[in-house]
Motif scaffolding. Sequence first.
Motif, PDB file in Angstrom:
ATOM      1  N   GLY A  18       0.677   2.164   5.201  1.00 28.46           N
ATOM      2  CA  GLY A  18      -0.282   1.983   4.227  1.00 28.46           C
ATOM      3  C   GLY A  18      -0.691   0.532   3.700  1.00 28.46           C
ATOM      4  O   GLY A  18      -1.671   0.303   3.270  1.00 28.46           O
ATOM      5  N   MET A  19       0.665  -0.189   3.733  1.00 26.39           N
ATOM      6  CA  MET A  19       0.285  -1.640   3.114  1.00 26.39           C
ATOM      7  C   MET A  19      -0.480  -2.486   4.207  1.00 26.39           C
ATOM      8  O   MET A  19      -1.272  -3.328   3.868  1.00 26.39           O
ATOM      9  N   LYS A  20      -0.342  -2.110   5.493  1.00 27.81           N
ATOM     10  CA  LYS A  20      -0.998  -2.720   6.698  1.00 27.81           C
ATOM     11  C   LYS A  20      -2.380  -2.637   6.529  1.00 27.81           C
ATOM     12  O   LYS A  20      -3.246  -3.108   6.759  1.00 27.81           O
ATOM     13  N   ARG A  21      -2.894  -1.107   6.262  1.00 28.71           N
ATOM     14  CA  ARG A  21      -4.147  -0.732   6.055  1.00 28.71           C
ATOM     15  C   ARG A  21      -4.771  -1.513   4.987  1.00 28.71           C
ATOM     16  O   ARG A  21      -6.128  -1.778   4.918  1.00 28.71           O
ATOM     17  N   GLU A  22      -3.973  -1.691   3.932  1.00 29.67           N
ATOM     18  CA  GLU A  22      -4.800  -2.318   2.535  1.00 29.67           C
ATOM     19  C   GLU A  22      -4.064  -3.899   2.760  1.00 29.67           C
ATOM     20  O   GLU A  22      -4.002  -4.189   1.484  1.00 29.67           O
ATOM     21  N   LEU A  23      -4.043  -4.469   3.527  1.00 30.56           N
ATOM     22  CA  LEU A  23      -3.276  -6.050   3.615  1.00 30.56           C
ATOM     23  C   LEU A  23      -4.069  -7.093   2.821  1.00 30.56           C
ATOM     24  O   LEU A  23      -3.540  -7.650   2.073  1.00 30.56           O
ATOM     25  N   ASP A  24      -5.354  -6.775   2.875  1.00 30.79           N
ATOM     26  CA  ASP A  24      -6.183  -7.863   2.010  1.00 30.79           C
ATOM     27  C   ASP A  24      -5.975  -7.508   0.644  1.00 30.79           C
ATOM     28  O   ASP A  24      -5.792  -8.660  -0.164  1.00 30.79           O
TER      29      ASP A  24
END
Length: 70
Positions: A18-24
């Motif tokens: 989940g963090m990788k998907r929303e990294l920005d």
Amino acid sequence: MERVLADDMPALHSLVNGMKRELDAVTAVLSTRWSSGQVEGQVTRTKLIKRMGYGRANIDLLRRRILSSP
């Protein structure tokens, strides 16, 4: 993140993915000085006022109560 994905912890894998998907967004939250605390406080206050009148009032009364509250 890579170390967590290498371990056998499915719950943490989900968090990292989940963090990788929303990294920005995650990067922006951690690197800016802006806070959404004031907005969250107003949302919480509005939800409280709404709950207090649940089933007894319409949107007009809710609007008046929100605008007249300190």
